[in-house]
Design a protein around this motif. Structure first.
Motif, PDB file in Angstrom:
ATOM      1  N   LEU A   1     -12.621 -42.913  27.414  1.00 58.20           N
ATOM      2  CA  LEU A   1     -12.250 -41.661  26.750  1.00 58.20           C
ATOM      3  C   LEU A   1     -12.849 -40.423  27.412  1.00 58.20           C
ATOM      4  O   LEU A   1     -12.326 -39.321  27.257  1.00 58.20           O
ATOM      5  N   ASN A   2     -13.976 -40.588  28.097  1.00 57.17           N
ATOM      6  CA  ASN A   2     -14.642 -39.459  28.747  1.00 57.17           C
ATOM      7  C   ASN A   2     -14.961 -38.357  27.736  1.00 57.17           C
ATOM      8  O   ASN A   2     -14.628 -37.185  27.925  1.00 57.17           O
ATOM      9  N   GLN A   3     -15.620 -38.749  26.654  1.00 55.75           N
ATOM     10  CA  GLN A   3     -15.964 -37.819  25.583  1.00 55.75           C
ATOM     11  C   GLN A   3     -17.419 -38.014  25.174  1.00 55.75           C
ATOM     12  O   GLN A   3     -17.975 -39.110  25.320  1.00 55.75           O
ATOM     13  N   PRO A   4     -18.050 -36.967  24.619  1.00 49.11           N
ATOM     14  CA  PRO A   4     -19.404 -37.140  24.088  1.00 49.11           C
ATOM     15  C   PRO A   4     -19.408 -38.173  22.959  1.00 49.11           C
ATOM     16  O   PRO A   4     -18.503 -38.178  22.110  1.00 49.11           O
ATOM     17  N   VAL A   5     -20.409 -39.022  22.938  1.00 45.54           N
ATOM     18  CA  VAL A   5     -20.493 -40.048  21.898  1.00 45.54           C
ATOM     19  C   VAL A   5     -20.461 -39.440  20.498  1.00 45.54           C
ATOM     20  O   VAL A   5     -19.774 -39.971  19.608  1.00 45.54           O
ATOM     21  N   PRO A   6     -21.159 -38.313  20.235  1.00 41.05           N
ATOM     22  CA  PRO A   6     -21.110 -37.748  18.875  1.00 41.05           C
ATOM     23  C   PRO A   6     -19.703 -37.364  18.421  1.00 41.05           C
ATOM     24  O   PRO A   6     -19.386 -37.463  17.231  1.00 41.05           O
ATOM     25  N   VAL A   7     -18.866 -36.923  19.348  1.00 45.07           N
ATOM     26  CA  VAL A   7     -17.485 -36.574  18.989  1.00 45.07           C
ATOM     27  C   VAL A   7     -16.740 -37.822  18.523  1.00 45.07           C
ATOM     28  O   VAL A   7     -16.041 -37.813  17.498  1.00 45.07           O
ATOM     29  N   ILE A   8     -16.893 -38.911  19.265  1.00 41.33           N
ATOM     30  CA  ILE A   8     -16.202 -40.153  18.911  1.00 41.33           C
ATOM     31  C   ILE A   8     -16.755 -40.721  17.605  1.00 41.33           C
ATOM     32  O   ILE A   8     -16.002 -41.220  16.756  1.00 41.33           O
TER      33      ILE A   8
END
Length: 480
Positions: free
Chosen positions: A365-372
């Motif tokens: 996903l290439n996203q910050p863990v907190p966002v997910i």
């Protein structure tokens, strides 16, 4: 195994002999790529995304039915010493039913079929390419790679990040992907030749339910009433998507015509936030994590979750071509089992922090863990100054209800993507392979629904699956 060997062995008019001189459709098309392409072109009107639809994508409703037919063919051929002329003469004399009854009286057909299915066989193909678009809806397909669900079933799967749904569709049609993460309307559209060349695709598993939202630009915090949205530009990830159909449904229920009062543009999910920031969009109905990412970057806020429109609505799914399932039945079975098991694992809240960490890296996903985590755990900032707690903001349930397909088909017809009579239940059964999913659920010891159809309440209005055309006609704003 090709379809040309799967004729009904109890019908005298059906030949089970196929050769280079055979002129049946399957043999003719299989031997002449140009003719086959022309036939496909005749099925799909390339100049328009709208078409007449009386299509029946496939005779068989599951891989299990294909296996049953193959076993019957093998036994009948053996009885007649591979002499098809004798078989046909015999059936003309006594009838196919008599032949079937005679064989059943001396052979335990049911037991033979069950034993053949139980025995299975080696995987026809272990190395697979499976496409995904980098959104949280694809969680089971993605996490099955780093968390070992594919390997558990003997598969070496490369999960391939894909920019958007048009690319996923085209690579699937071209055979570059063995299977793919798709939006739930896509296998229906592809099988019917709506928006692309017609090719039979099957959807044996849903990935997620809920998990979407309508996001508006931060400049529109004073425009929470959809009646104020005339002239707005909205993004959706694909034309044949729940996002498009739910956005249309939502604004129409508030008195706006989605084809006249707003603009709906197709924007790949990873580009949603950038287009919102640039002012190219006033809002979008999109999958996560890009709804939460807009809040994270302070360019948008969550107007409403789609679960508040229809709680439990489908979004994304696992799909493949019918051809792949028929020519690789053991691989198909192992892949489906991997997906269903991963989907069930994802449905457990206690597993989701680990899943968020597994799917966050750049190759997924290439996203910050907190966002997910905010998406998967349902505790999130809404961009309006509040922290919400909605545990089922997204959930995961693999069962492909036929009634989901029927609702999607009603929306395709309502907005003019399909014209003419639609055989809703037949198409639903042939594309949404609930029987295959049910079989895997039983094998894994998971609960199995008692049926394949149910009614839904969408924004307070009941959808009666037995009266799809009445449902369409109940709407004032429609194209049909």
């Amino acid at each position: 195994m090709s379809n040309k060997s799967l004729g009904d062995p109890y019908q005298s008019e059906v030949s089970l002999i196929h050769s280079k001189r055979c002129r049946c459709d399957s043999c003719r098309f299989a031997g002449d790529e140009r003719t086959y392409s022309q036939a496909l072109e005749q099925q799909a009107d390339q100049s328009s995304t709208h078409r007449e639809s009386n299509a029946h994508p496939c005779e068989f409703q599951s891989a299990e039915e294909v296996m049953d037919r193959a076993i019957e063919n093998t036994i009948v051929r053996a009885v007649f010493g591979q002499d098809d002329h004798s078989r046909r003469r015999f059936i003309r004399a006594v009838g196919g039913g008599t032949l079937a009854a005679a064989l059943s009286s001396v052979l335990p057909m049911g037991a033979i079929k069950a034993a053949a299915k139980e025995a299975g066989g080696p995987l026809e193909k272990k190395k697979l390419n499976v496409g995904f678009v980098p959104i949280t809806c694809a969680t089971p397909i993605i996490m099955a790679h780093p968390m070992g669900f594919y390997a558990k079933h003997g598969l070496e799967v490369e999960v391939i990040k894909t920019a958007g749904w048009a690319v996923a569709r085209d690579k699937s049609l071209a055979g570059e992907y063995d299977a793919s993460h798709m939006l739930t309307p896509m296998p229906l559209a592809m099988s019917l030749g709506i928006g692309s060349t017609a090719k039979n695709f099957i959807m044996p598993a849903v990935e997620n339910i809920n998990g979407q939202a309508i996001v508006l630009h931060v400049d529109h915090k004073d425009k929470r009433d959809p009646k104020q949205w005339k002239g707005f530009k909205f993004g959706v990830p694909f034309e044949y998507s729940m996002h498009n159909f739910l956005l249309r449904y939502y604004v129409a229920e508030h008195g706006l015509d989605p084809d006249k009062d707003i603009q709906i543009r197709v924007v790949p999910p990873p580009e949603m936030v950038a287009n919102l920031r640039a002012g190219n969009l006033d809002g979008y109905l999109s999958p996560d994590p890009f709804n939460q990412r807009a809040v994270w970057e302070k360019v948008g806020f969550i107007h409403t979750l789609t679960k508040d429109l229809w709680d439990g609505h489908p979004c994304c799914a696992f799909a493949c071509s019918q051809e792949f399932a028929l020519t690789h039945p053991n691989t198909y079975g192992a892949l489906l089992k991997s997906i269903v098991e991963a989907t069930h694992y994802s449905s457990k809240t206690e597993n989701r922090k680990d899943i968020a960490a597994a799917i966050a890296p750049a190759n997924y996903l290439n996203q910050p863990v907190p966002v997910i985590e905010q998406v998967l755990l349902g505790r999130y900032a809404d961009g309006l100054g509040e922290v919400k707690h909605v545990p089922d903001r997204i959930d995961f349930d693999p069962f492909p209800w036929h009634s989901m397909a029927v609702w999607i088909l009603t929306q395709m017809k309502r907005w003019g993507y399909i014209k003419g009579n639609v055989d809703y239940q037949t198409i639903a059964r042939q594309v949404y392979l609930a029987s295959d999913c049910e079989k895997v659920l039983k094998e894994l010891g998971y609960p199995v629904p008692s049926g394949t159809n149910k009614n839904y309440f969408i924004m307070g209005k009941e959808f009666d699956v037995t009266k799809p055309d009445d449902y369409i006609n109940s709407f004032t704003i429609r194209r049909t």
